[in-house]
Design a protein around this motif. Structure first.
Motif, PDB file in Angstrom:
ATOM      1  N   VAL A 205      13.466  41.270  44.554  1.00  0.00           N
ATOM      2  CA  VAL A 205      14.928  41.332  44.641  1.00  0.00           C
ATOM      3  C   VAL A 205      15.495  39.932  44.500  1.00  0.00           C
ATOM      4  CG1 VAL A 205      16.842  41.911  46.174  1.00  0.00           C
ATOM      5  CG2 VAL A 205      14.793  43.298  46.208  1.00  0.00           C
ATOM      6  N   ASP A 206      16.609  39.814  43.740  1.00  0.00           N
ATOM      7  CA  ASP A 206      17.348  38.555  43.728  1.00  0.00           C
ATOM      8  C   ASP A 206      17.937  38.363  45.112  1.00  0.00           C
ATOM      9  OD1 ASP A 206      16.846  37.835  41.122  1.00  0.00           O
ATOM     10  OD2 ASP A 206      18.564  38.953  40.341  1.00  0.00           O
ATOM     11  N   PHE A 207      17.374  37.449  45.809  1.00  0.00           N
ATOM     12  CA  PHE A 207      17.648  37.286  47.230  1.00  0.00           C
ATOM     13  C   PHE A 207      18.913  36.484  47.502  1.00  0.00           C
ATOM     14  CE2 PHE A 207      16.578  34.715  51.076  1.00  0.00           C
ATOM     15  CZ  PHE A 207      16.675  35.736  51.991  1.00  0.00           C
ATOM     16  N   LEU A 208      19.059  35.335  46.869  1.00  0.00           N
ATOM     17  CA  LEU A 208      20.138  34.408  47.215  1.00  0.00           C
ATOM     18  C   LEU A 208      21.506  34.837  46.704  1.00  0.00           C
ATOM     19  CD1 LEU A 208      18.328  31.005  46.727  1.00  0.00           C
ATOM     20  CD2 LEU A 208      18.843  32.195  48.849  1.00  0.00           C
TER      21      LEU A 208
ATOM     22  N   ILE B 112      21.613  26.599  46.107  1.00  0.00           N
ATOM     23  CA  ILE B 112      20.194  26.303  46.331  1.00  0.00           C
ATOM     24  C   ILE B 112      19.397  26.237  45.025  1.00  0.00           C
ATOM     25  CG2 ILE B 112      18.071  27.147  47.381  1.00  0.00           C
ATOM     26  CD1 ILE B 112      19.765  28.197  49.687  1.00  0.00           C
ATOM     27  N   ILE B 113      19.507  27.242  44.178  1.00  0.00           N
ATOM     28  CA  ILE B 113      18.678  27.303  42.969  1.00  0.00           C
ATOM     29  C   ILE B 113      19.265  26.456  41.851  1.00  0.00           C
ATOM     30  CG2 ILE B 113      17.687  28.819  41.215  1.00  0.00           C
ATOM     31  CD1 ILE B 113      16.480  29.234  43.965  1.00  0.00           C
ATOM     32  N   LYS B 114      20.515  26.710  41.493  1.00  0.00           N
ATOM     33  CA  LYS B 114      21.125  26.021  40.350  1.00  0.00           C
ATOM     34  C   LYS B 114      21.603  24.609  40.695  1.00  0.00           C
ATOM     35  CE  LYS B 114      22.602  30.457  38.541  1.00  0.00           C
ATOM     36  NZ  LYS B 114      23.741  31.367  38.372  1.00  0.00           N
TER      37      LYS B 114
ATOM     38  N   LYS C  83      19.183  24.968  51.660  1.00  0.00           N
ATOM     39  CA  LYS C  83      17.801  25.365  51.409  1.00  0.00           C
ATOM     40  C   LYS C  83      17.408  26.462  52.392  1.00  0.00           C
ATOM     41  CE  LYS C  83      15.801  21.512  54.004  1.00  0.00           C
ATOM     42  NZ  LYS C  83      14.898  20.374  53.928  1.00  0.00           N
ATOM     43  N   VAL C  84      16.429  27.245  51.968  1.00  0.00           N
ATOM     44  CA  VAL C  84      15.880  28.288  52.824  1.00  0.00           C
ATOM     45  C   VAL C  84      14.761  27.643  53.625  1.00  0.00           C
ATOM     46  CG1 VAL C  84      14.732  30.520  52.903  1.00  0.00           C
ATOM     47  CG2 VAL C  84      16.453  30.080  51.160  1.00  0.00           C
ATOM     48  N   LEU C  85      14.916  27.607  54.938  1.00  0.00           N
ATOM     49  CA  LEU C  85      13.896  26.994  55.783  1.00  0.00           C
ATOM     50  C   LEU C  85      12.735  27.945  56.042  1.00  0.00           C
ATOM     51  CD1 LEU C  85      16.160  25.222  58.423  1.00  0.00           C
ATOM     52  CD2 LEU C  85      15.007  24.201  56.458  1.00  0.00           C
ATOM     53  N   ASP C  86      13.064  29.202  56.333  1.00  0.00           N
ATOM     54  CA  ASP C  86      12.018  30.179  56.646  1.00  0.00           C
ATOM     55  C   ASP C  86      12.590  31.588  56.565  1.00  0.00           C
ATOM     56  OD1 ASP C  86       9.516  31.092  57.323  1.00  0.00           O
ATOM     57  OD2 ASP C  86       9.572  30.405  59.401  1.00  0.00           O
TER      58      ASP C  86
ATOM     59  N   SER D 110      10.377  33.091  46.233  1.00  0.00           N
ATOM     60  CA  SER D 110      10.217  32.148  45.134  1.00  0.00           C
ATOM     61  C   SER D 110      11.339  31.110  45.183  1.00  0.00           C
ATOM     62  CB  SER D 110      10.254  32.875  43.790  1.00  0.00           C
ATOM     63  OG  SER D 110      10.327  31.955  42.733  1.00  0.00           O
ATOM     64  N   LYS D 111      10.961  29.844  45.371  1.00  0.00           N
ATOM     65  CA  LYS D 111      11.956  28.777  45.444  1.00  0.00           C
ATOM     66  C   LYS D 111      12.555  28.448  44.083  1.00  0.00           C
ATOM     67  CE  LYS D 111      10.100  26.546  49.517  1.00  0.00           C
ATOM     68  NZ  LYS D 111       9.569  25.323  50.112  1.00  0.00           N
ATOM     69  N   THR D 112      11.895  28.848  43.013  1.00  0.00           N
ATOM     70  CA  THR D 112      12.391  28.509  41.678  1.00  0.00           C
ATOM     71  C   THR D 112      13.486  29.449  41.192  1.00  0.00           C
ATOM     72  OG1 THR D 112      10.596  29.770  40.668  1.00  0.00           O
ATOM     73  CG2 THR D 112      10.256  27.396  40.988  1.00  0.00           C
ATOM     74  N   ASP D 113      13.392  30.743  41.533  1.00  0.00           N
ATOM     75  CA  ASP D 113      14.408  31.678  41.035  1.00  0.00           C
ATOM     76  C   ASP D 113      15.087  32.501  42.129  1.00  0.00           C
ATOM     77  OD1 ASP D 113      12.316  33.347  41.664  1.00  0.00           O
ATOM     78  OD2 ASP D 113      12.065  34.154  39.652  1.00  0.00           O
ATOM     79  N   GLY D 114      14.731  32.308  43.394  1.00  0.00           N
ATOM     80  CA  GLY D 114      15.411  32.972  44.495  1.00  0.00           C
ATOM     81  C   GLY D 114      15.065  34.436  44.669  1.00  0.00           C
ATOM     82  N   VAL D 115      13.914  34.860  44.150  1.00  0.00           N
ATOM     83  CA  VAL D 115      13.482  36.259  44.276  1.00  0.00           C
ATOM     84  C   VAL D 115      12.561  36.376  45.481  1.00  0.00           C
ATOM     85  CG1 VAL D 115      12.135  38.080  43.152  1.00  0.00           C
ATOM     86  CG2 VAL D 115      13.720  36.691  41.816  1.00  0.00           C
TER      87      VAL D 115
END
Length: 179
Positions: free
Chosen positions: A86-89, A108-110, A120-123, A137-142
């Motif tokens: 899922v696209d999370f962010l 965060i991503i772009k 940023k997402v810490l946890d 995924s830190k690169t695409d927010g999924v």
């Protein structure tokens, strides 16, 4: 006595000179004025300054009372389900002290607003405290939720005033039915 003056003469002269200078500065009394500063007419009166009367004091108070940046979940974007990517962010936003809202994936991503808003997402944890940050995924927010349940997302948000806040937002991942 002659040997004492030869050995310690400069020290004795320095001490006597210091005593005379201090006596002159503070001990001289002319026409009921004591000390060089009073005789010269330099006022020694201290005045109290009310710093709250300055025009920019209100802006200082406002600056100290400013709100920290916020993070929140957009409920209208739908629910999360277990066992799917899922696209999370895109379901979150960040809000600065002026009330301007920024989509979390842009922050965060772009990194579209690096001078205005940073996050940023810490946890990401299950209700029992187990971290599932590896499913994100830190690169695409999924994100991939491995099972249904309640999860807590920890965001760190920093605004242009360098105010930082950490937000814990609970979310639910539902079971897929009818498959």
């Amino acid at each position: 006595m002659k040997e004492i003056f030869q050995e310690f003469g400069t020290a004795i002269i320095a001490i006597i000179t210091s005593i005379l200078v201090i006596g002159i500065l503070f001990g001289v009394c002319i026409s009921s004025k004591q000390g060089i500063l009073e005789i010269a007419g330099i006022p020694l009166n201290k005045t109290e300054i009310n710093y709250s009367s300055y025009s920019d004091f209100d802006s200082v108070i406002t600056w100290h009372k400013r709100t920290k940046p916020e993070a929140a979940y957009i409920t209208s974007k739908g629910r999360f389900f277990e066992s799917e990517n899922v696209d999370f962010l895109e379901r979150y936003y960040a809000k600065d002290m002026e009330g301007v809202i920024y989509p979390m994936d842009d922050v965060i991503i772009k990194k579209m607003f690096p001078d205005i808003m940073f996050g940023k997402v810490l946890d990401i944890r299950r209700a029992d405290g187990t971290s599932i940050i590896s499913s994100y995924s830190k690169t695409d927010g999924v994100i991939y939720f491995p099972s249904a349940g309640i999860y807590e997302v920890y965001f760190q948000i920093r605004d242009k005033e360098n105010l930082t806040s950490i937000w814990k937002i609970p979310i639910a991942a539902d079971e897929r039915r009818g498959q």
